[in-house]
Design a protein around this motif. Structure first.
Motif, PDB file in Angstrom:
ATOM      1  N   CYS A 461       0.871  -1.178   0.000  1.00  0.00           N
ATOM      2  CA  CYS A 461       0.000   0.000   0.000  1.00  0.00           C
ATOM      3  C   CYS A 461       0.911   1.233   0.000  1.00  0.00           C
ATOM      4  N   ASP A 462       0.322   2.385  -0.336  1.00  0.00           N
ATOM      5  CA  ASP A 462       1.136   3.608  -0.427  1.00  0.00           C
ATOM      6  C   ASP A 462       1.823   3.927   0.898  1.00  0.00           C
ATOM      7  N   TYR A 463       1.097   3.743   2.020  1.00  0.00           N
ATOM      8  CA  TYR A 463       1.711   4.133   3.292  1.00  0.00           C
ATOM      9  C   TYR A 463       3.012   3.376   3.519  1.00  0.00           C
ATOM     10  N   LEU A 464       2.975   2.069   3.338  1.00  0.00           N
ATOM     11  CA  LEU A 464       4.195   1.291   3.605  1.00  0.00           C
ATOM     12  C   LEU A 464       5.304   1.629   2.610  1.00  0.00           C
ATOM     13  N   PHE A 465       4.910   1.974   1.412  1.00  0.00           N
ATOM     14  CA  PHE A 465       5.918   2.402   0.425  1.00  0.00           C
ATOM     15  C   PHE A 465       6.617   3.683   0.885  1.00  0.00           C
ATOM     16  N   TRP A 466       5.830   4.709   1.215  1.00  0.00           N
ATOM     17  CA  TRP A 466       6.453   5.991   1.624  1.00  0.00           C
ATOM     18  C   TRP A 466       7.288   5.783   2.882  1.00  0.00           C
ATOM     19  N   ARG A 467       6.761   4.960   3.805  1.00  0.00           N
ATOM     20  CA  ARG A 467       7.468   4.738   5.062  1.00  0.00           C
ATOM     21  C   ARG A 467       8.805   4.019   4.804  1.00  0.00           C
ATOM     22  N   GLY A 468       8.740   2.998   3.930  1.00  0.00           N
ATOM     23  CA  GLY A 468       9.945   2.213   3.638  1.00  0.00           C
ATOM     24  C   GLY A 468      11.015   3.066   2.972  1.00  0.00           C
ATOM     25  N   LEU A 469      10.570   3.930   2.064  1.00  0.00           N
ATOM     26  CA  LEU A 469      11.533   4.771   1.355  1.00  0.00           C
ATOM     27  C   LEU A 469      12.097   5.838   2.302  1.00  0.00           C
ATOM     28  N   ALA A 470      11.214   6.413   3.124  1.00  0.00           N
ATOM     29  CA  ALA A 470      11.665   7.439   4.078  1.00  0.00           C
ATOM     30  C   ALA A 470      12.704   6.840   5.035  1.00  0.00           C
ATOM     31  N   ALA A 471      12.456   5.630   5.492  1.00  0.00           N
ATOM     32  CA  ALA A 471      13.384   5.001   6.447  1.00  0.00           C
ATOM     33  C   ALA A 471      14.773   4.877   5.832  1.00  0.00           C
ATOM     34  N   ARG A 472      14.835   4.528   4.576  1.00  0.00           N
ATOM     35  CA  ARG A 472      16.133   4.370   3.908  1.00  0.00           C
ATOM     36  C   ARG A 472      16.850   5.706   3.720  1.00  0.00           C
ATOM     37  N   LEU A 473      16.083   6.797   3.790  1.00  0.00           N
ATOM     38  CA  LEU A 473      16.681   8.120   3.618  1.00  0.00           C
ATOM     39  C   LEU A 473      16.931   8.806   4.965  1.00  0.00           C
ATOM     40  N   GLY A 474      16.748   8.047   6.037  1.00  0.00           N
ATOM     41  CA  GLY A 474      16.943   8.617   7.380  1.00  0.00           C
ATOM     42  C   GLY A 474      15.800   9.533   7.788  1.00  0.00           C
ATOM     43  N   LEU A 475      14.642   9.378   7.147  1.00  0.00           N
ATOM     44  CA  LEU A 475      13.512  10.281   7.427  1.00  0.00           C
ATOM     45  C   LEU A 475      12.366   9.543   8.118  1.00  0.00           C
ATOM     46  N   GLN A 476      12.721   8.496   8.864  1.00  0.00           N
ATOM     47  CA  GLN A 476      11.666   7.653   9.462  1.00  0.00           C
ATOM     48  C   GLN A 476      10.776   8.413  10.433  1.00  0.00           C
ATOM     49  N   ASP A 477      11.295   9.518  11.004  1.00  0.00           N
ATOM     50  CA  ASP A 477      10.484  10.267  11.979  1.00  0.00           C
ATOM     51  C   ASP A 477       9.199  10.830  11.358  1.00  0.00           C
ATOM     52  N   TYR A 478       9.207  11.033  10.044  1.00  0.00           N
ATOM     53  CA  TYR A 478       8.008  11.554   9.390  1.00  0.00           C
ATOM     54  C   TYR A 478       6.910  10.495   9.274  1.00  0.00           C
ATOM     55  N   PHE A 479       7.310   9.235   9.335  1.00  0.00           N
ATOM     56  CA  PHE A 479       6.325   8.141   9.212  1.00  0.00           C
ATOM     57  C   PHE A 479       6.522   7.169  10.367  1.00  0.00           C
ATOM     58  N   PRO A 480       6.245   7.619  11.597  1.00  0.00           N
ATOM     59  CA  PRO A 480       6.561   6.800  12.766  1.00  0.00           C
ATOM     60  C   PRO A 480       5.609   5.618  12.967  1.00  0.00           C
ATOM     61  N   TRP A 481       4.452   5.648  12.298  1.00  0.00           N
ATOM     62  CA  TRP A 481       3.439   4.613  12.551  1.00  0.00           C
ATOM     63  C   TRP A 481       3.805   3.349  11.788  1.00  0.00           C
ATOM     64  N   GLN A 482       3.727   2.198  12.493  1.00  0.00           N
ATOM     65  CA  GLN A 482       4.160   0.922  11.905  1.00  0.00           C
ATOM     66  C   GLN A 482       3.333   0.531  10.683  1.00  0.00           C
ATOM     67  N   ASN A 483       2.034   0.841  10.744  1.00  0.00           N
ATOM     68  CA  ASN A 483       1.142   0.362   9.680  1.00  0.00           C
ATOM     69  C   ASN A 483      -0.059   1.301   9.570  1.00  0.00           C
ATOM     70  N   GLU A 484      -0.931   0.996   8.638  1.00  0.00           N
ATOM     71  CA  GLU A 484      -2.095   1.871   8.389  1.00  0.00           C
ATOM     72  C   GLU A 484      -3.012   1.943   9.612  1.00  0.00           C
TER      73      GLU A 484
END
Ligand SMILES: Nc1nc2c(c(=O)[nH]1)N[C@H]1C(S)=C(S)[C@@H](COP(=O)(O)OP(=O)(O)OC[C@H]3O[C@@H](n4cnc5c(=O)[nH]c(N)nc54)[C@H](O)[C@@H]3O)O[C@H]1N2
Ligand SMILES: Nc1nc2c(c(=O)[nH]1)N[C@H]1C(S)=C(S)[C@@H](COP(=O)(O)OP(=O)(O)OC[C@H]3O[C@@H](n4cnc5c(=O)[nH]c(N)nc54)[C@H](O)[C@@H]3O)O[C@H]1N2
Ligand code: SF4
Ligand SMILES: [Mo]
Length: 679
Positions: A461-484
C-alpha cells in the motif's frame, strides 16, 4: 494469486471516487462477484458497471506483481527491498548534486485524496522539496479557486432538498451515478432541472431546460443571468446588504451583458436565459448549481466560475437547506505538512500562478518545463503514484519528452502503463481493496473506515511504500506509525474515536450534526480576506488579476477561425472508464474504441461517415481517429468531442500546455481550435 478471506465482505467501491456501498463475494480466494449494498445511505444498493468489474480489475492477468527495473536489455524483476534501496540511493545522489527541490512527488487521481494525498505531500516535505505535483493542475482547483475567491469555501450543494438544480458543465450520469440518482430523486419531488452544456447529456434529455451553450462562453451566460437578477431585483436584498461586498461594481459590470450580446456570444436564446433566471430566483434559496469539469478547461475558467459562484450568493442560497450547504471539517490530526513552510521552499509555478497558494497546489505543467530547461531550477527525479500523465496531462508529447529526460522516474501502478514504460523503476501498486483509510462524505458530514480486504505479495500500500523509502533516507520520523491501523488511530485521536469504534458503523458515523445558516453565528463568517462574500476581490486585484469576475471571449470565438475551424472539447466522462483506467479490462472496454464525435451537419461538411478515419490537428500536434456521427442536436455544430485516456488515440497530444487560465494555470482541454481532414 491473492490472499483473502472467503465469503462476503461489505465495503466501498473506489473504481471512481463516489464510494458506493458494495458487497464483495469471494470464492477460492478470488472475487467472484460484486453487488450493491442496500445498507449504504447514499448509493442505497445501486452500483454501476465499473463496480461489477472489480474482480476482473483486481485479479487481471495484466497486473504487475513484481518490482521492475529498467536495464539496457529490458525490464528486470527485482525485490522490493532492492528497489527501495536503489531508489533511495538515487534520490540522495540527485539531491546532493542538484538540490533538494530537484525531486518531485506526484499523486494521481487513482489513489484518491485525504490521507493518500497527504502521505505524498508529507514525503515531499520530508525530502525538503516543495514540489508535490498532482492531477489537480487539471482537476477541480479552478472550481475551488473560483468559489473560494467569492465565498471563502467550496459548497456541497444539497441536491436532495433543492427545488431547482442547474447542472453546469457536468455530466453526473456518467461521472457520478449517486449524484445523478439524487438529482432524479429531487426531480421526482418536483425540482426543476436545468442543464447548461454544449453536449446533450443524459440529464439534459430529462431537463426542463437544456441550454446548449458554446464551449467556454459560460462566463458571459453567468453575467447575463446576474444582470437579469439584478435588473429585476430578484436577488436577496437582506443577504446582499448584510453579507456581501462589491455589489455595486458587479451590477455595473454585469450591465454590459445585454440580451443581444449574451445570445450572440453563447448561442443560447434570450428566452432561455430569462426562463432560467426566473426559475432559479423563484426557487431560491432552495436552488443549487452543480458545477463540473467542463467549466475548468478554458482560458477564462476561474473568472467564469467566479461569476457562477456569484449567482447563488446573490439569491441567498448560501448554507441553506436545499441550497449550497457549507460542510464542517471533522477535526482529525493533520498528516499534511504546514503549507507556509512548504511555500518558503519555492514550489515551481508560483511566480506565474501565485493564486495557487490559496488552494495549496503546485503546477505540473510548469514542472515539465523545469525538467526540460532546468529553469527556474532543475527537476531531475519524480516519484509517482496512481497517475498516468502521458495520457492525462496536456501536451502529451512534452510530457513524454520530459519524463524520458529524467535521471529518475519511479512509477507505482497496477499496470505497465504508457507512463510506467518511461520509468526507471515500476513498483506494483495496491488497489483500493488493498489499503485501509478513513473516508468522508462531506455533504452528510459522515466518516467511515474503509479496510484492506485482500493482499498480494509485493503490492505494497502507499503508506508502507512511503514509510519504507523514508526510512532508507533517514527520514523515518516523518512516518513513525508501523502500519495503516496505527496511522488511522492517530488521525482519529483528537475526535475521541478509534478504528474499532468506526468498525461498528461500516457505513459511517456523523462527525458533526448538519446545521444551516452558520454564517449568522459570527461577525466575519466567510473565509475570504474581508470575512464577507466578495463579488469583487481585492486579493485577486493585488495579484494583478481582474477585481471582478471579468469575462474574456475564448480565442476560437474572437479570432479568425479559418485555419482551425472546429472547436474540440475533450474528456467528457464515460461510465465504464475513469480517465486512463479500465481500457485494459475486457468486460468494460469490449467493442469500444476512441472516436471523434461530431454533428451530422459537420460530417456532411467534411464528407465523412461513421467509422471513417480522420486526422484531427491542433496547433500542438495531430492524431488519427475514427468518426462517430451523433444524432442531430446532441453535439453543437462546429464542436467536436474526443474522450481522453486512450493509448490508441491520445487526445492530449492535441491539447496545448501554454494557453492556460491565467489564475489557476489550468490548460485548455475544452475549446481547443482544431482542423479535421479525411485520411
Ligand atoms: N466514469 C467516470 N467517472 C468519473 C471520472 C471518469 O474519468 N470516468 N472522472 C472523475 C473526475 S476526476 C472528475 S474531475 C469528474 C468530472 O465529472 P464532470 O464534472 O461531470 O465532468 P464530465 O463528465 O467531463 O462532464 C463535463 C461536461 O461538461 C461539458 N462541457 C465541455 N466543455 C464545456 C464548456 O465549455 N461549458 C460547459 N457548460 N460545459 C462543457 C461536457 O460536454 C460534459 O457533458 O468525474 C469523476 N468521475
Ligand atoms: N483531455 C483531457 N485530459 C484530462 C481531463 C479531461 O477532461 N480532458 N481530465 C483531467 C482530470 S479531471 C483528471 S482528475 C486527470 C486524472 O489523471 P490521472 O491522475 O493520471 O488519473 P488516471 O488516468 O486515472 O491514472 C491513474 C493510474 O493509477 C493507476 N492506479 C489505479 N489504482 C491505483 C492504486 O490504488 N494505486 C496506485 N499506485 N495506482 C493505481 C491506474 O492503473 C492508472 O494508470 O486527468 C485529466 N486529464
Ligand atoms: S459510481 Fe460506480 S465506480 Fe463509482 S463508486 Fe459507485 S459503483 Fe463504484
Ligand atoms: Mo478530475
Amino acid at each position: 494469486m491473492g490472499n483473502s478471506i472467503n465469503g462476503k465482505v461489505e465495503t466501498y467501491c473506489r473504481m471512481c471516487d463516489e464510494r458506493c456501498g458494495i458487497i464483495i463475494n469471494f470464492a477460492d480466494g478470488r472475487i467472484s462477484d460484486v453487488t450493491g449494498s442496500k445498507n449504504h445511505p447514499v448509493s442505497k444498493g445501486k452500483i454501476c458497471i465499473k463496480a461489477r468489474a472489480i474482480g476482473d480489475y483486481v485479479h487481471s492477468p495484466k497486473r504487475l506483481l513484481k518490482p521492475l527495473k529498467k536495464t539496457p536489455s529490458g525490464w528486470e524483476e527485482i525485490s522490493i527491498d532492492q528497489a527501495l534501496d536503489e531508489i533511495a540511493e538515487k534520490i540522495e545522489s540527485i539531491q546532493s548534486k542538484y538540490g533538494n527541490r530537484s525531486i518531485g512527488v506526484w499523486k494521481g487521481e487513482a489513489v484518491g485524496f485525504n490521507q493518500q494525498e497527504d502521505y505524498a505531500r508529507r514525503f515531499a516535505y520530508a525530502l525538503q522539496t516543495p514540489n508535490y505535483l498532482s492531477n489537480n493542475t487539471h482537476c477541480s482547483m479552478s472550481r475551488v479557486l473560483g468559489y473560494i475567491s467569492v465565498r471563502g469555501h467550496y459548497p456541497a450543494p444539497d441536491v436532495l432538498n433543492a427545488k431547482c438544480i442547474i447542472i453546469w458543465g457536468a455530466n453526473p450520469m456518467q461521472s457520478a451515478s449517486p449524484l445523478a440518482n439524487m438529482v432524479n430523486e429531487a426531480k421526482k419531488k418536483g425540482a426543476r432541472l436545468i442543464v447548461i452544456d454544449p453536449k446533450r447529456t443524459g440529464l439534459a434529455n430529462r431537463a426542463d431546460i437544456f441550454a446548449q451553450i458554446k464551449p467556454a462562453a459560460d462566463g458571459a451566460f453567468a453575467l447575463g443571468l446576474i444582470n437579469k437578477i439584478i435588473c429585476n431585483k430578484w436577488y436577496d436584498e437582506d443577504f446582499v446588504a448584510d453579507h456581501t461586498l462589491g455589489f455595486a461594481q458587479l451590477k455595473n459590470y454585469a450591465a454590459k451583458f445585454t440580451d443581444s450580446y449574451v445570445e450572440k456570444e453563447t448561442g443560447v436564446p434570450t428566452e432561455t436565459l430569462n426562463e432560467i433566471a426566473k426559475i432559479f430566483c423563484n426557487c431560491s434559496p432552495q436552488a443549487v448549481i452543480l458545477t463540473g469539469n467542463g467549466l475548468e478547461h478554458c482560458q477564462n475558467a476561474v473568472n467564469n466560475i467566479r461569476a457562477i459562484a456569484c449567482i447563488g450568493a446573490l439569491t441567498g442560497c448560501i448554507d441553506q437547506l436545499g441550497g449550497d450547504f457549507i460542510p464542517e471539517s471533522p477535526g482529525l490530526n493533520r498528516l499534511r505538512p504546514d503549507w507556509e513552510k512548504v511555500l518558503q521552499l519555492g514550489p515551481v509555478g508560483y511566480d506565474k500562478y501565485p493564486a495557487l497558494a490559496r488552494v495549496q497546489e503546485n503546477h505540473t505543467l510548469l514542472a515539465m518545463d523545469a525538467i526540460l530547461t532546468g529553469k527556474p531550477y532543475p527537476i531531475k527525479g519524480i516519484i509517482m503514484t496512481g497517475a498516468n500523465p502521458v495520457l492525462t496531462n496536456a501536451n502529451a508529447a512534452k510530457v513524454i519528452k520530459a519524463f524520458s529526460s529524467l535521471e529518475l522516474l519511479v512509477v507505482r501502478d497496477l499496470f505497465l502503463t504508457k507512463t510506467a514504460e518511461l520509468a526507471d523503476y515500476v513498483l506494483p501498486g495496491a488497489s483500493f481493496l488493498e489499503r485501509s483509510e478513513i473516508i468522508f462524505y462531506n455533504r452528510f458530514q459522515t466518516m467511515a473506515l474503509s479496510e484492506k480486504i485482500i493482499e498480494f505479495e509485493n503490492c505494497q500500500c502507499d503508506y508502507l511504500f512511503w514509510r519504507g523509502l523514508a526510512a532508507r533516507l533517514g527520514l523515518q520520523d516523518y512516518f513513525p506509525w508501523q502500519n495503516e491501523e496505527e496511522v488511522n488511530n492517530w488521525l482519529l485521536e483528537p475526535m475521541g474515536l478509534t478504528t474499532d469504534m468506526l468498525r461498528k458503523y461500516p457505513y459511517g458515523v456523523q462527525y458533526a450534526p448538519i446545521r444551516y445558516q452558520k454564517y449568522k453565528e459570527k461577525t466575519k463568517p466567510f473565509d475570504t480576506p474581508s470575512g464577507e462574500i466578495e463579488f469583487a476581490s481585492n486579493y485577486l486585484k493585488s495579484l494583478g488579476y481582474a477585481e471582478l469576475p471579468a469575462y474574456t471571449s475564448p480565442n476560437y470565438i474572437s479570432a479568425n477561425p479559418s485555419e482551425y475551424p472546429f472547436v474540440l472539447i475533450s474528456g467528457a466522462r464515460k461510465i465504464r472508464y475513469c480517465h486512463s483506467r479500465y481500457h485494459n479490462i475486457e468486460r468494460l472496454a469490449k467493442g469500444d474504441k476512441p472516436v471523434v464525435e461530431m454533428s451530422p451537419e459537420d460530417a456532411v461538411k467534411l464528407g465523412v461517415q461513421n467509422g471513417d478515419l480522420v486526422q484531427v490537428a491542433s496547433e500542438v500536434n495531430s492524431i488519427k481517429i475514427q468518426v462517430k456521427v451523433c444524432k442531430q442536436g446532441d453535439v453543437l455544430e462546429g464542436t467536436v468531442h474526443i474522450a481522453h485516456g486512450w493509448d490508441e488515440a491520445n487526445v492530449n497530444l492535441l491539447t496545448p500546455d501554454d494557453k492556460n487560465d491565467p489564475i489557476s494555470g489550468f490548460p485548455l482541454l475544452k475549446a481547443v481550435p482544431v482542423c479535421i481532414s479525411r485520411v
